[in-house]
Design an enzyme around this catalytic site. Structure first.
Site, short mmCIF file in Angstrom:
data_model
loop_
_atom_site.label_atom_id
_atom_site.label_comp_id
_atom_site.label_asym_id
_atom_site.label_seq_id
_atom_site.Cartn_x
_atom_site.Cartn_y
_atom_site.Cartn_z
N ILE A 76 5.36 -2.12 50.65
CA ILE A 76 6.20 -1.99 51.69
C ILE A 76 6.94 -0.65 51.63
CG2 ILE A 76 8.18 -2.99 51.48
CD1 ILE A 76 7.85 -4.51 54.09
N GLY A 78 14.61 -3.17 36.50
CA GLY A 78 14.13 -3.02 37.89
C GLY A 78 13.56 -3.70 38.56
N GLN A 79 13.14 -4.94 38.17
CA GLN A 79 12.55 -6.08 38.86
C GLN A 79 13.43 -6.65 39.92
OE1 GLN A 79 11.07 -9.56 36.64
NE2 GLN A 79 9.85 -10.40 38.13
N SER A 80 13.03 -6.78 41.20
CA SER A 80 13.60 -7.04 42.40
C SER A 80 12.93 -8.36 42.93
CB SER A 80 13.85 -5.98 43.18
OG SER A 80 12.81 -5.73 43.96
N HIS A 82 4.26 -9.69 39.23
CA HIS A 82 3.52 -8.66 40.14
C HIS A 82 3.18 -7.39 39.12
CE1 HIS A 82 7.54 -7.90 41.17
NE2 HIS A 82 7.20 -6.63 41.33
#
Ligand code: 5GP
Ligand code: ZN
Length: 117
Positions: free
Chosen positions: A31, A96-98, A103
């Site tokens: 997105i 930095g994984q949110s 994924h």
């Protein structure tokens, strides 16, 4: 898994721009793209991150194979010095994984410098 954004996208409860679907994974456009091509490939079965997923070697291999296959379908296969793609798996908030559903980011369509500035 309830309360998981990517499980909701897989279930079709949240819309996404899907580019490929396999027996094991779903690929859809990010997105907030960080490159001209930015696609996420997610296993259909929930796991928090690749550290957890890696207990299942077959599923881990399948995810990487699916990601490379989607990248080729998107026209990103390397040709000499041209094109190519980057696969990224942010693992853990500090990295930095949110979204805590495993994924692979496919990034392509521009040059990438390493190490990042
Ligand atoms: P992470 O930061 O966990 O490695 O990557 C999560 C990615 O998911 C981010 O690049 C972010 O832009 C993307 N993302 C977050 N919410 C949504 C959404 O609702 N739809 C899509 N398609 N991507 C999302
Ligand atoms: Zn999930």
């Amino acid at each position: 898994m309830s309360n998981c954004l990517f499980c909701s996208i897989i279930a079709g409860d949240i819309p996404a721009d899907v580019v490929a679907r396999t027996e094991h994974s779903l690929a859809f456009r990010d997105i907030d793209p960080q490159a001209p091509v930015h696609v996420l490939v997610v296993p259909l079965q929930h796991s928090a991150d690749v550290s957890e997923l890696s207990a299942d070697h077959e599923a881990t291999g399948q995810l990487m194979a699916d990601a490379a296959s989607v990248a080729r379908e998107l026209g990103l296969a390397p040709q000499g010095d041209q094109s190519g793609f980057r696969l990224v798996l942010n693992t853990g908030a500090g990295a930095g994984q949110s979204v805590f559903h495993t994924h692979v980011h496919i990034l392509g369509g521009r040059d990438f410098l390493w190490p990042p500035g």
